[in-house]
Design a protein around this motif. Structure first.
Motif, PDB file in Angstrom:
ATOM      1  N   GLN A  17       0.839  -1.206   0.000  1.00  0.00           N
ATOM      2  CA  GLN A  17       0.000   0.000   0.000  1.00  0.00           C
ATOM      3  C   GLN A  17       0.864   1.241   0.000  1.00  0.00           C
ATOM      4  O   GLN A  17       0.563   2.239  -0.639  1.00  0.00           O
ATOM      5  CB  GLN A  17      -0.873   0.051   1.257  1.00  0.00           C
ATOM      6  N   LEU A  18       1.937   1.146   0.766  1.00  0.00           N
ATOM      7  CA  LEU A  18       2.839   2.272   0.940  1.00  0.00           C
ATOM      8  C   LEU A  18       3.353   2.798  -0.393  1.00  0.00           C
ATOM      9  O   LEU A  18       3.705   3.961  -0.519  1.00  0.00           O
ATOM     10  CB  LEU A  18       4.032   1.801   1.774  1.00  0.00           C
ATOM     11  N   LYS A  19       3.380   1.920  -1.370  1.00  0.00           N
ATOM     12  CA  LYS A  19       3.932   2.315  -2.652  1.00  0.00           C
ATOM     13  C   LYS A  19       3.060   3.341  -3.350  1.00  0.00           C
ATOM     14  O   LYS A  19       3.541   4.104  -4.168  1.00  0.00           O
ATOM     15  CB  LYS A  19       4.105   1.103  -3.568  1.00  0.00           C
ATOM     16  N   TYR A  20       1.794   3.311  -3.088  1.00  0.00           N
ATOM     17  CA  TYR A  20       0.955   4.260  -3.811  1.00  0.00           C
ATOM     18  C   TYR A  20      -0.091   4.941  -2.938  1.00  0.00           C
ATOM     19  O   TYR A  20      -1.031   5.537  -3.432  1.00  0.00           O
ATOM     20  CB  TYR A  20       0.302   3.609  -5.038  1.00  0.00           C
ATOM     21  N   GLN A  21       0.094   4.835  -1.642  1.00  0.00           N
ATOM     22  CA  GLN A  21      -0.796   5.563  -0.741  1.00  0.00           C
ATOM     23  C   GLN A  21       0.000   6.157   0.407  1.00  0.00           C
ATOM     24  O   GLN A  21       0.985   5.578   0.836  1.00  0.00           O
ATOM     25  CB  GLN A  21      -1.856   4.619  -0.184  1.00  0.00           C
ATOM     26  N   PRO A  22      -0.446   7.308   0.898  1.00  0.00           N
ATOM     27  CA  PRO A  22       0.226   7.868   2.061  1.00  0.00           C
ATOM     28  C   PRO A  22      -0.129   7.056   3.296  1.00  0.00           C
ATOM     29  O   PRO A  22      -1.126   6.349   3.322  1.00  0.00           O
ATOM     30  CB  PRO A  22      -0.353   9.265   2.154  1.00  0.00           C
ATOM     31  N   ILE A  23       0.688   7.147   4.301  1.00  0.00           N
ATOM     32  CA  ILE A  23       0.399   6.455   5.540  1.00  0.00           C
ATOM     33  C   ILE A  23       0.861   7.354   6.674  1.00  0.00           C
ATOM     34  O   ILE A  23       1.659   8.247   6.468  1.00  0.00           O
ATOM     35  CB  ILE A  23       1.115   5.086   5.580  1.00  0.00           C
ATOM     36  N   GLY A  24       0.354   7.139   7.836  1.00  0.00           N
ATOM     37  CA  GLY A  24       0.831   7.905   8.974  1.00  0.00           C
ATOM     38  C   GLY A  24      -0.272   8.610   9.723  1.00  0.00           C
ATOM     39  O   GLY A  24      -0.210   8.715  10.944  1.00  0.00           O
ATOM     40  N   TYR A  25      -1.273   9.062   8.996  1.00  0.00           N
ATOM     41  CA  TYR A  25      -2.328   9.808   9.667  1.00  0.00           C
ATOM     42  C   TYR A  25      -2.933   9.006  10.805  1.00  0.00           C
ATOM     43  O   TYR A  25      -3.278   9.537  11.839  1.00  0.00           O
ATOM     44  CB  TYR A  25      -3.426  10.207   8.672  1.00  0.00           C
ATOM     45  N   ASN A  26      -3.038   7.724  10.588  1.00  0.00           N
ATOM     46  CA  ASN A  26      -3.686   6.886  11.587  1.00  0.00           C
ATOM     47  C   ASN A  26      -2.720   6.348  12.629  1.00  0.00           C
ATOM     48  O   ASN A  26      -3.122   5.743  13.611  1.00  0.00           O
ATOM     49  CB  ASN A  26      -4.373   5.708  10.890  1.00  0.00           C
TER      50      ASN A  26
END
Lengths: 246, 246
Positions: free
Chosen positions: B162-171
């Motif tokens: 997922q990390l490849k095409y989506q941001p992460i961290g907000y959660n």
DNA sequence: TCAAAAGTGTTTGGTTTACACCCATGA
DNA sequence: TCATGGGTGTAAACCAAACACTTTTGA
């Protein structure tokens, strides 16, 4: 062979979006129901002692004649009312003496699979509840039974994403194919046009193709080269993933 | 409140890999079973009238106290023998008078979910069959009950993709955080180090962050800026996908 | 005042994009 | 012979990786 509901796990079904490629078009295998003549994705149920993957493979073997199809689960569809059947069907089903009515009135959680197959190797075969089974062009499909449109769309969306980091085509094209054919496949799945020359360079950079002698047959104009997938390298690319995307 | 198996769909369960981030480490929420003191992923069953997503949300609300957690299904685990319980447990369960023994002896197809949560907002809460519930560092987890290790590993693998095409961290991060903290999160999930400067440039290019005033508090050395996610742009990025990958 | 962390910027090389020219083929 | 499709090549734009220097901070 009669359907015996005691052989299957209750509440669990599976639906398959089976994609093929023919005449430069993306095809989907559909069934037309006996009673209402609506269209549906091929599907089935899970036996008491098999995994859902085995079940999907079994179902597709029945519908296509092909075994060991390229097949992946991609989503579970579980809205409580998704499998509520049309009241009209309910009446008509009573005509059916197989005891299916009770079964179909259960709530089902369905596991969505997508499958990629060589169009020419498939023999579409209806199931017990179907009147016929045939390929439809993706663009010409309008309404499907239950939430099957949603399942189909999500399947295609999933494949598009896969395309970004995995090769595709081995399961959809005949053994030998030309570069323009492969490109058309990519364009069809992606829903947009690609530059001929850049496409070729990129695909070749993956080193998953073997170039063969020129094709001679029919088609007008300059005859393109034939290629085939190098299956070892192809499978390695499937596992490792590709670098760039589309 | 007693567990009543008539309220749930038979044969269907769900298991959640709940990830948090704390002390620069990836944490996973685990339960320790009452009888055998084995560790397990939080899980549950699906009520007769709820979707699997609702069920997962309900279960995680119970285990964490947090509602509307970021939560996605990622795979169905359905090997016929996956849910066969340890014979020892079988004996011990008989101590249990809730009628659970019969229930747990069924075959279960489990829908795997992964969840990303703000570590500091979670209150780990055991369920009926558990002795305790707590965070474990991902690296320190060795064996889990049934096929839960497999589920956990596949969950992490999914997040990496997922990390490849989506941001992460907000959660996963608190409202305000520093760039090094965000980078550490990425490094932890990816399992490799990233260049500080290139990371910053790339993340900023997504335009999903708002820069705040400098942090002043405690930490030695030069104080980094604080950032927060711009939630509209973040959500848009989630939907549209990001261009480059990691 | 110095070591460590953090802010900022530049160079370089590869990849992607856009585009042009020539060749083969059957009508 | 010519329109069309197909093979091949190159320049420009863009992006990612590698790397350097300066600033801030508390010890």
């Amino acid at each position: 062979m009669k359907f015996n509901q005691n052989n299957f796990l209750k509440h669990i079904s599976l639906d398959c979006a089976v994609f093929g490629f023919h005449d430069n078009q993306l095809k989907v295998l559909l069934l037309q129901t006996k009673h209402t003549r609506e269209w549906a994705l091929p599907g089935g149920f899970v036996k008491l002692e098999e995994s859902v993957e085995k079940a999907a493979n079994r179902v597709l073997k029945e519908r296509t004649g092909v075994d060991k199809i390229f097949l992946h689960q991609f989503h579970v569809f579980s809205e409580p009312k998704r499998s509520e059947i049309n009241p009209i069907v309910n009446d008509m089903k009573e005509l059916d003496e197989s005891g299916g009515l009770e079964w179909f009135n259960n709530r089902f959680i369905s596991i969505g699979f997508y499958a990629l197959v060589d169009f020419s190797k498939v023999t579409p075969t209806p199931d017990q509840n179907s009147f016929k089974c045939e390929w439809k062009s993706f663009g010409e499909i309008d309404s499907l039974i239950l939430d099957h449109s949603q399942i189909l769309n999500k399947a295609l969306e999933t494949i598009r994403l896969q395309l970004k980091y995995q090769p595709i085509g081995y399961n959809l094209l005949p053994d030998k194919f030309t570069m323009p054919e492969l490109q058309k496949l990519y364009e069809t799945i992606l829903g947009r046009e690609l530059d001929r020359r850049n496409f070729q360079r990129k695909i070749l950079s993956y080193k998953i193709l073997d170039k063969l002698e020129k094709r001679k047959t029919g088609g007008a104009y300059k005859s393109p080269y034939l290629y085939k997938f190098n299956i070892e390298k192809y499978n390695k690319a499937l596992e490792d993933g590709l670098s760039g995307g589309w």
